[in-house]
Motif scaffolding. Structure first.
Motif, mmCIF file in Angstrom:
data_model
loop_
_atom_site.group_PDB
_atom_site.id
_atom_site.type_symbol
_atom_site.label_atom_id
_atom_site.label_comp_id
_atom_site.label_asym_id
_atom_site.label_seq_id
_atom_site.Cartn_x
_atom_site.Cartn_y
_atom_site.Cartn_z
ATOM 1 N N SER A 115 1.837 40.463 4.076
ATOM 2 C CA SER A 115 3.148 40.920 3.601
ATOM 3 C C SER A 115 3.285 42.436 3.591
ATOM 4 O O SER A 115 4.385 42.981 3.530
ATOM 5 N N THR A 116 2.163 43.148 3.673
ATOM 6 C CA THR A 116 2.198 44.608 3.611
ATOM 7 C C THR A 116 2.623 45.243 4.930
ATOM 8 O O THR A 116 2.908 46.439 4.978
ATOM 9 N N LEU A 117 2.596 44.472 6.012
ATOM 10 C CA LEU A 117 2.958 45.031 7.319
ATOM 11 C C LEU A 117 4.463 45.207 7.424
ATOM 12 O O LEU A 117 5.259 44.431 6.882
ATOM 13 N N GLU A 118 4.849 46.226 8.179
ATOM 14 C CA GLU A 118 6.265 46.428 8.471
ATOM 15 C C GLU A 118 6.745 45.398 9.476
ATOM 16 O O GLU A 118 5.963 44.836 10.241
ATOM 17 N N LYS A 119 8.057 45.187 9.493
ATOM 18 C CA LYS A 119 8.632 44.153 10.342
ATOM 19 C C LYS A 119 8.385 44.437 11.822
ATOM 20 O O LYS A 119 8.110 43.527 12.611
ATOM 21 N N SER A 120 8.456 45.680 12.211
ATOM 22 C CA SER A 120 8.246 46.041 13.618
ATOM 23 C C SER A 120 6.807 45.735 14.053
ATOM 24 O O SER A 120 6.567 45.255 15.168
ATOM 25 N N ASP A 121 5.867 46.017 13.142
ATOM 26 C CA ASP A 121 4.463 45.708 13.466
ATOM 27 C C ASP A 121 4.252 44.211 13.575
ATOM 28 O O ASP A 121 3.504 43.730 14.453
ATOM 29 N N GLN A 122 4.883 43.455 12.697
ATOM 30 C CA GLN A 122 4.754 42.000 12.768
ATOM 31 C C GLN A 122 5.332 41.458 14.065
ATOM 32 O O GLN A 122 4.764 40.544 14.681
ATOM 33 N N GLU A 123 6.452 42.026 14.519
ATOM 34 C CA GLU A 123 7.047 41.586 15.779
ATOM 35 C C GLU A 123 6.117 41.867 16.956
ATOM 36 O O GLU A 123 5.976 41.045 17.868
#
Length: 776
Positions: free
Chosen positions: A597-605
């Motif tokens: 959950s700590t990752l940013e959305k762009s990194d998750q994508e």
């Protein structure tokens, strides 16, 4: 019949139990007094012998003492004195010595070696008899050997009661002393008939048994009041019969030995083993106990001690019955004698020190006993040293044990090595793990200075390559290298780094590596020859003529097709077991990071895109594995596999691709190699279409008609010139061209027609007989 046997067995078991209880009661209830008497000139009962291990010796009774009263009565009123000329089972004695009377009271709980040793011997004999009856009862010789042990057990059982003057004990021990050599003779004859098919006469044995039964019944005369003379005569007869009986056994075995001594057969080995065990078991009791007692009236060594050795002979037969393996008796004797000679000097020194320190407390017999016993024990320990060192090696020499186990495993695996990849996966990993080094490598330096290297673990391949080219590898302080020679075309090196503890490889481990390299030289030679032969086969395959019906190289086609399939299956398995597994774990790792959950959305994508890319790679590899090893041929059959393959390929081909299936009722009944050939033909046609056809439409048609299986291929591409030798050689050399297809069809006994004109497309037709498909 079984009921009668059960009742008979129960009857003998009851008798045995009664004898055991009775003899044990007499042995441990009454002390062994050990006094023999005879009338002197004055008609007085005088002590002629007081056994040194008896209660009388402990009381100080001497030879020459006159017995006046036994339990308060004159000696002639004692049944033991009248029957046996001995004093046993008495409580008090009145003796006269030099005119002075002495009262003696017998201690009840006086147990001697005459009680303990026979009990131990009896236990061993009964145990071995039970083992033979339970484990080897189907063998006639084993059953007879169990009777031998039972007879010996009864002798040992009754010994304690017999020397105490018990009537039942004396009858049992005398009877079975005479029965034992006869039963043993019966056993020997049966044993050699069973093991060596050596026929010996046995008809007389039943008459001997009958005579012994009559003699045992005559011993009922012991019940008469005065039978001391008969008893002494019976004792002499029993000893003589025992000695003669075993001499006959020795003669029978000697006869068989001289009959087969020059033969190198299993029977001759058995006879030699029997002769050796008979000598070491019978010699002590006959020559050191019975013969001196018979002729001199004394024991050189008391029979209570030499009786132990007689057990060795029947025990050796247990091994011969239960096993078909024999020891080399000559080698055993030589090793034992050598061990005895080696132990003589230290034993002599120790015995001399013992005699000097205890000179006032020991006599010559005790010193001799210590010396002989120490020689025997020392010889036994030296003889068994190799065996126990081997058995205890994991505890005494753990490093050496680990290296030996690894050497056995590696030498066994080397027989299956055919490629350098297998050399790494099977051998190099074991070497690195066994030595606990950071890494290892096997390097090949070819004649043209080309370097080939396989590595395992943490090792710098470029550094190793540079050191090999500079010829400075042997002197490098951080590497241990051993040269592997054996072929003029290359020079090999086995290279190991330092250990994980940063220590260099020890001398013992380096010697172990030297052993490994001797095996590696042979394996590398085989790998080199395999690679050379494979290369020659490939060159030969590229130059095959355009024959249509020639069968003289049918074997070559089969070998080539099998090699190709084995290599494809190996590559497919490697991809599945290594690369695809690595991708699976990579995907799981990426997914676990993306779920944080700590990752940013762009990194998750980005991570999800990476996962999708891994899935694409995985799907591509899965398709490649299928093309290399079409396992569905076995599971769903040829037709469904072709349909699934063409349908999946249709998504990626630059042309319209389809397959039409007509009536196909019989092709699925053919063997798997035939189906694999047909699949490879479709696969090769499709690959050539993708590479060269430039078509807009490709159609496959499969059907059966008139006992033939047909495959039709048609495209509307650019076509090619059939007479263009350059094109054909190029395609043939690739292993996926027209010549490869032609070879497969000829191998299956079929025919093909190829119609193509430059710029006007290609039509390919092939048919093979369904009923006469040649097995691949």
């Amino acid at each position: 019949m079984d009921t009668r046997k059960t009742y008979l067995f129960s009857f003998f078991l009851a008798i045995f139990a009664f004898l055991q209880i009775w003899c044990s009661y007499i042995t441990f209830h009454s002390p062994y007094i050990g006094i023999l008497l005879a009338l002197n000139k004055a008609d007085q009962w005088e002590v002629t012998e007081a056994h040194s291990q008896s209660a009388s010796a402990k009381l100080g009774i001497r030879v020459g003492d006159v017995v006046k009263l036994v339990d308060g009565k004159p000696p002639e009123d004692s049944k033991y004195v009248v029957k046996w000329g001995a004093i046993e089972q008495a409580n008090t004695l009145l003796l006269s010595r030099d005119g002075i009377d002495h009262d003696f009271k017998i201690v009840k709980n006086s147990t001697t070696v005459y009680d303990v040793i026979p009990l131990a011997e009896e236990s061993i004999c009964i145990f071995l008899a039970c083992i033979l009856l339970l484990k080897l009862r189907r063998s006639p010789s084993a059953r007879l050997l169990s009777v031998v042990f039972l007879a010996m057990g009864l002798i040992y059982m009754s010994l304690g009661a017999s020397i105490r003057g018990d009537l039942i004990g004396k009858i049992v021990i005398s009877s079975f002393m005479m029965i034992l050599p006869v039963v043993f003779l019966h056993f020997i004859v049966t044993f050699f008939k069973e093991k060596g098919e050596l026929q010996l006469a046995t008809g007389y044995i039943k008459y001997i048994y009958a005579i012994l039964i009559v003699i045992a019944m005559l011993r009922g005369f012991y019940l008469l009041p005065s039978m001391s003379q008969f008893y002494r005569l019976d004792g002499i007869v029993t000893l003589v019969f025992f000695i003669i009986g075993f001499l006959i056994n020795i003669c029978v075995i000697a006869y068989m030995y001289f009959k087969v001594r020059n033969e190198k057969t299993y029977l001759s080995s058995i006879v030699k083993s029997v002769c050796f065990s008979l000598f070491i078991s019978i010699f002590p009791i006959i020559c050191l106990s019975f013969l001196p007692k018979l002729f001199l009236g004394i024991w050189v060594i008391d029979a209570i001690y030499t009786s132990w050795t007689i057990i060795l002979f029947p025990i050796s037969f247990i091994y011969l019955i239960a096993s078909n393996q024999l020891y080399d008796i000559g080698m055993v004797i030589r090793r034992f004698i050598f061990a005895g000679l080696v132990s003589v000097i230290p034993v002599s020194l120790l015995t001399g020190i013992y005699a000097f320190l205890f000179s006032h407390e020991v006599n010559e017999k005790q010193i001799l006993f210590v010396f002989a016993g120490s020689i025997f024990l020392g010889s036994l320990l030296l003889y068994a040293a190799e065996y126990w060192t081997t058995r205890l090696e994991p505890f005494l020499f753990p490093k050496k044990h680990v290296l030996q186990l690894a050497l056995k495993k590696i030498s066994k695996n080397l027989g299956a090595i055919s490629t350098l990849r297998e050399l790494k996966d099977i051998i190099l990993i074991d070497i690195v793990n066994t030595l606990q080094v950071l890494g290892g490598a096997i390097v090949f330096r070819h004649e043209n200075e080309r370097i080939e290297i396989i590595t395992q673990g943490e090792i710098d391949a470029l550094e190793i390559e540079r050191l090999v080219l500079d010829s400075t590898l042997p002197n490098h302080p951080d590497f241990t290298s051993i040269e592997i020679t054996g072929h003029g075309a290359f020079t090999g090196y086995l290279v190991m780094t330092r250990k994980k503890t940063n220590m260099l490889i020890s001398k013992e481990e380096k010697q172990w590596l030297q052993f490994i390299t001797t095996y590696l030289e042979i394996s590398l030679e085989n790998v080199h020859l395999i690679r050379k032969l494979t290369g020659n086969l490939q060159k030969f395959a590229a130059q095959l003529p355009h024959e249509a019906v020639a069968q003289d190289i049918q074997w070559f086609r089969k070998v080539m097709f099998e090699l190709q399939e084995e290599e494809r299956i190996r590559i497919a398995n490697d991809l599945h077991d290594t690369t695809m597994q690595d991708l699976f774990f990579l995907k799981r790792r990426i997914s676990s990071i993306a779920d944080k959950s700590t990752l940013e959305k762009s990194d998750q994508e980005q991570l999800n895109n990476m996962n999708n890319f891994v899935d694409m790679i995985n799907a591509s590899l899965r398709q490649s594995c299928f093309e290399l090893n079409p396992h569905l041929l076995r599971e769903v059959g040829l037709i469904q596999t072709l349909q699934m393959y063409v349908e999946k390929e249709a998504y990626t081909t630059p042309f319209e691709l389809s397959i039409d299936v007509g009536s196909v009722a019989f092709i699925e009944s053919k063997d798997l190699p035939t189906k694999r050939h047909l699949f490879r033909i479709v696969q090769e046609l499709l690959n050539n279409a993708k590479k060269h056809s430039q078509a807009a439409r490709v159609i496959f048609t499969v059907e059966e008609a008139d006992h033939y299986f047909y495959i039709h291929y048609e495209d509307d591409g650019v076509g090619f010139n059939v007479q263009n030798e350059g094109v054909q050689k190029e395609i043939g050399a690739s292993g996926m061209g027209i010549e490869q297809i032609r070879s497969r069809i000829i191998h299956m006994g079929g025919q093909m027609v190829l119609n193509t004109i430059k710029g006007q497309g290609t039509t390919f037709r092939m048919w093979i007989p369904i009923e006469e498909v040649i097995s691949a």
